[in-house]
Design a protein around this motif. Structure first.
Motif, PDB file in Angstrom:
ATOM      1  N   UNK A 117      23.674  40.488   5.238  1.00  0.00           N
ATOM      2  CA  UNK A 117      24.493  40.664   6.447  1.00  0.00           C
ATOM      3  C   UNK A 117      25.879  41.150   6.063  1.00  0.00           C
ATOM      4  N   UNK A 118      26.479  40.527   5.071  1.00  0.00           N
ATOM      5  CA  UNK A 118      27.815  40.933   4.634  1.00  0.00           C
ATOM      6  C   UNK A 118      27.825  42.375   4.139  1.00  0.00           C
ATOM      7  N   UNK A 119      26.807  42.736   3.392  1.00  0.00           N
ATOM      8  CA  UNK A 119      26.745  44.108   2.887  1.00  0.00           C
ATOM      9  C   UNK A 119      26.552  45.109   4.020  1.00  0.00           C
ATOM     10  N   UNK A 120      25.747  44.722   5.008  1.00  0.00           N
ATOM     11  CA  UNK A 120      25.457  45.658   6.097  1.00  0.00           C
ATOM     12  C   UNK A 120      26.709  45.964   6.924  1.00  0.00           C
ATOM     13  N   UNK A 121      27.573  44.981   7.086  1.00  0.00           N
ATOM     14  CA  UNK A 121      28.802  45.222   7.861  1.00  0.00           C
ATOM     15  C   UNK A 121      29.931  45.766   6.977  1.00  0.00           C
ATOM     16  N   UNK A 122      29.635  45.902   5.655  1.00  0.00           N
ATOM     17  CA  UNK A 122      30.643  46.370   4.699  1.00  0.00           C
ATOM     18  C   UNK A 122      31.866  45.461   4.770  1.00  0.00           C
ATOM     19  N   UNK A 123      31.622  44.202   4.392  1.00  0.00           N
ATOM     20  CA  UNK A 123      32.624  43.158   4.536  1.00  0.00           C
ATOM     21  C   UNK A 123      33.957  43.495   3.876  1.00  0.00           C
ATOM     22  N   UNK A 124      33.906  44.262   2.803  1.00  0.00           N
ATOM     23  CA  UNK A 124      35.148  44.578   2.099  1.00  0.00           C
ATOM     24  C   UNK A 124      36.101  45.396   2.964  1.00  0.00           C
ATOM     25  N   UNK A 125      35.547  46.065   3.986  1.00  0.00           N
ATOM     26  CA  UNK A 125      36.385  46.825   4.907  1.00  0.00           C
ATOM     27  C   UNK A 125      36.670  46.039   6.193  1.00  0.00           C
ATOM     28  N   UNK A 126      36.054  44.837   6.300  1.00  0.00           N
ATOM     29  CA  UNK A 126      36.281  43.980   7.467  1.00  0.00           C
ATOM     30  C   UNK A 126      36.637  42.578   6.969  1.00  0.00           C
ATOM     31  N   UNK A 127      37.845  42.382   6.513  1.00  0.00           N
ATOM     32  CA  UNK A 127      38.228  41.100   5.903  1.00  0.00           C
ATOM     33  C   UNK A 127      38.135  39.916   6.858  1.00  0.00           C
ATOM     34  N   UNK A 128      38.185  40.156   8.155  1.00  0.00           N
ATOM     35  CA  UNK A 128      38.131  39.037   9.107  1.00  0.00           C
ATOM     36  C   UNK A 128      36.700  38.672   9.517  1.00  0.00           C
ATOM     37  N   UNK A 129      35.716  39.472   9.108  1.00  0.00           N
ATOM     38  CA  UNK A 129      34.334  39.207   9.513  1.00  0.00           C
ATOM     39  C   UNK A 129      33.821  37.927   8.855  1.00  0.00           C
ATOM     40  N   UNK A 130      33.173  37.076   9.656  1.00  0.00           N
ATOM     41  CA  UNK A 130      32.583  35.834   9.152  1.00  0.00           C
ATOM     42  C   UNK A 130      31.188  35.645   9.733  1.00  0.00           C
ATOM     43  N   UNK A 131      30.399  34.837   9.035  1.00  0.00           N
ATOM     44  CA  UNK A 131      29.069  34.445   9.510  1.00  0.00           C
ATOM     45  C   UNK A 131      29.111  32.947   9.810  1.00  0.00           C
ATOM     46  N   UNK A 132      28.764  32.574  11.018  1.00  0.00           N
ATOM     47  CA  UNK A 132      28.734  31.169  11.413  1.00  0.00           C
ATOM     48  C   UNK A 132      27.284  30.708  11.428  1.00  0.00           C
ATOM     49  N   UNK A 133      26.954  29.744  10.564  1.00  0.00           N
ATOM     50  CA  UNK A 133      25.591  29.256  10.401  1.00  0.00           C
ATOM     51  C   UNK A 133      25.477  27.859  11.004  1.00  0.00           C
ATOM     52  N   UNK A 134      24.557  27.699  11.947  1.00  0.00           N
ATOM     53  CA  UNK A 134      24.342  26.387  12.557  1.00  0.00           C
ATOM     54  C   UNK A 134      23.201  25.664  11.846  1.00  0.00           C
ATOM     55  N   UNK A 135      23.343  24.338  11.733  1.00  0.00           N
ATOM     56  CA  UNK A 135      22.296  23.517  11.150  1.00  0.00           C
ATOM     57  C   UNK A 135      21.342  23.019  12.224  1.00  0.00           C
ATOM     58  N   UNK A 136      20.846  21.803  12.048  1.00  0.00           N
ATOM     59  CA  UNK A 136      19.908  21.186  12.990  1.00  0.00           C
ATOM     60  C   UNK A 136      20.394  19.776  13.320  1.00  0.00           C
ATOM     61  N   UNK A 137      19.840  19.212  14.384  1.00  0.00           N
ATOM     62  CA  UNK A 137      20.210  17.856  14.793  1.00  0.00           C
ATOM     63  C   UNK A 137      19.022  16.918  14.625  1.00  0.00           C
ATOM     64  N   UNK A 138      19.301  15.651  14.269  1.00  0.00           N
ATOM     65  CA  UNK A 138      18.245  14.645  14.180  1.00  0.00           C
ATOM     66  C   UNK A 138      17.598  14.454  15.546  1.00  0.00           C
ATOM     67  N   UNK A 139      16.292  14.252  15.538  1.00  0.00           N
ATOM     68  CA  UNK A 139      15.537  14.177  16.786  1.00  0.00           C
ATOM     69  C   UNK A 139      15.550  12.793  17.418  1.00  0.00           C
ATOM     70  N   UNK A 140      15.678  11.757  16.607  1.00  0.00           N
ATOM     71  CA  UNK A 140      15.450  10.400  17.103  1.00  0.00           C
ATOM     72  C   UNK A 140      16.633   9.469  16.872  1.00  0.00           C
ATOM     73  N   UNK A 141      16.748   8.478  17.751  1.00  0.00           N
ATOM     74  CA  UNK A 141      17.451   7.250  17.428  1.00  0.00           C
ATOM     75  C   UNK A 141      16.441   6.431  16.630  1.00  0.00           C
ATOM     76  N   UNK A 142      16.723   6.176  15.365  1.00  0.00           N
ATOM     77  CA  UNK A 142      15.746   5.484  14.526  1.00  0.00           C
ATOM     78  C   UNK A 142      16.085   4.009  14.312  1.00  0.00           C
ATOM     79  N   UNK A 143      16.995   3.484  15.146  1.00  0.00           N
ATOM     80  CA  UNK A 143      17.372   2.078  15.020  1.00  0.00           C
ATOM     81  C   UNK A 143      16.708   1.193  16.070  1.00  0.00           C
ATOM     82  N   UNK A 144      16.193   1.781  17.139  1.00  0.00           N
ATOM     83  CA  UNK A 144      15.601   0.989  18.216  1.00  0.00           C
ATOM     84  C   UNK A 144      14.198   0.524  17.846  1.00  0.00           C
ATOM     85  N   UNK A 145      13.816  -0.623  18.418  1.00  0.00           N
ATOM     86  CA  UNK A 145      12.485  -1.190  18.149  1.00  0.00           C
ATOM     87  C   UNK A 145      11.474  -0.856  19.243  1.00  0.00           C
TER      88      UNK A 145
END
Length: 433
Positions: free
Chosen positions: A213-241
């Protein structure tokens, strides 16, 4: 200290959201060049938007008007599966409530509906790291190939990993048992996923994707370009009985949501997030200024997972659960667009869309959770016609509006979950140096 572009942009967008100027679904998409994937923000907006007032002295209208374009890449968590469609849904299950679409909508509001910022929406349900880099069967472009670098782009959004690491196999074997007795053991599915998480292969491919992705946008000519990567969230409350005796199984006598299972699945998610974060840190160490941002929105889902205190699962009416259940409605603030269509087959094993004798290979090739689930259910019913659905009444009452999505959206964020993801992105952007 002079604020960074991302900080000023986030400040403006956060104000737009908090002031209620616009909701994500006010964004009407106009197709540009590649059907279903690239849009212009503006020029085809229904309704009227007032120009938002200046939120803080350090953020000017130039911060919004200077945004010329952005791109969203990745899997179903990025595509927003289940969060509404405008007309016929595409094969990538892109939803109107996806966090990338919400950000596009906020940009539109901040620009007064007049600018023509480009939005390349290439995220696709079922995508793996390999398919972002290259086409699985050569019949279509990979996401990197489809990325039109001749269009302006100021930042990228990316979500990837769940399909590489076997999330669906764990869901099938441990929670839903779509293929009934043939779904494999939960222990084996968890071990396979742990093995894949612990290997270096996923990190290596993620690193290649980010650098491509960085190479495709030629990051060296776009110093402000960033990639924001999102993770995942836990599915459960694992403390309840209480949840120990509850089940999401699609067939009668499905597996129970025992505390140990919930804990293991949650640990799986946290380990994936840690692996993504580690890869990003490795990449950023090669640059004088960070090029990649990790978004950990997991804590934002506290109180909104499955098996929360006092909730009897499956609870289809609980809007405060921010993940989809099989066939469950969305929880968009202004009503769901993912309406169920009553004239489709209501029982998946008899659906005309699925042939139990030939569905498996194309379903596996697609990587689409919904197609896999539907195929496995059709195969199970074909092998044992006496099988009874655990919630047949619910399925009959809420006929599938689009069959694969009916199953594929399960354990994906609903619209309020995507709002949380968007808000966390803004929060992190505001803290950038």
């Amino acid at each position: 200290m002079k604020l960074s572009f991302a900080m000023r942009l986030a400040a403006v967008l956060t104000f737009v959201v908090s002031s209620g100027v616009v909701s994500g679904r006010a964004f009407q998409q106009r197709r540009l060049i590649v059907p279903g994937s690239q849009y212009v923000i503006g020029n085809s907006v229904s309704g009227h938007h007032r120009q938002p007032p200046l939120p803080i002295s350090s953020a000017s209208s130039e911060d919004i008007s200077s945004v010329t374009g952005f791109i969203a890449l990745g899997d179903s968590y990025s595509a927003g599966i289940g969060t509404g469609v405008d007309g016929k849904e595409d094969d990538c299950r892109q939803g109107l409530g996806a966090h990338s679409v919400l950000i596009a909508s906020d940009l539109l509001a901040g620009q007064g509906g007049r600018n023509s910022t480009t939005f390349q929406f290439l995220s696709c349900t079922g995508a793996t790291t390999q398919e972002i880099l290259s086409s699985r069967d050569g019949s279509h472009d990979s996401q990197i190939d489809a990325f039109n670098a001749s269009l302006p782009v100021d930042f990228a959004l990316l979500s990837i990993g769940g399909n590489d690491l076997g999330f669906f196999d764990v869901m099938n074997a441990c929670v839903f048992r779509f293929y009934n007795f043939y779904s494999g053991t939960c222990e084996t599915a968890l071990k396979n996923t742990r093995d894949q998480i612990e290997s270096d292969e996923f990190e290596h491919r993620l690193e290649i994707i980010i650098m491509e992705i960085l190479d495709k946008v030629r990051w060296e000519k776009k110093p402000s370009f960033t990639i924001t990567v999102t993770g995942y969230a836990r599915f459960f409350n694992d403390a309840t009985d209480d949840c120990d005796e509850m089940s999401f199984g699609v067939w009668w006598r499905g597996p129970k949501l025992k505390k140990d299972l919930r804990s293991q699945m949650n640990t799986m998610v946290l380990t994936v997030n840690a692996k993504i974060r580690r890869t990003i840190n490795t990449i950023n160490s090669r640059f004088t200024k960070d090029k990649v941002i990790f978004i950990d929105y997991d804590k934002g889902f506290d109180g909104h997972r499955f098996c929360e205190e006092g909730v009897k699962e499956p609870d289809y009416d609980r809007k405060d659960t921010w993940f989809f259940l099989v066939g469950g409605p969305d929880n968009a603030r202004n009503g769901t667009r993912s309406n169920h269509i009553s004239d489709l087959q209501t029982l998946p094993p008899t659906s005309v869309l699925v042939d139990p004798l030939s569905c498996l290979e194309p379903a596996q090739a697609s990587g689409d959770w919904g197609r896999l689930a539907l195929c496995y259910m059709a195969m199970a019913k074909h092998q044992d016609p006496s099988l009874q659905l655990a919630r047949g009444d619910f399925i009959a009452e809420n006929s599938m509006w689009y069959v694969p999505t009916y199953y594929g959206k399960t354990f994906h964020p609903r619209s309020l979950g995507h709002e949380t993801m968007r808000n966390k992105i803004y929060e992190v952007w505001q803290r950038l140096e």
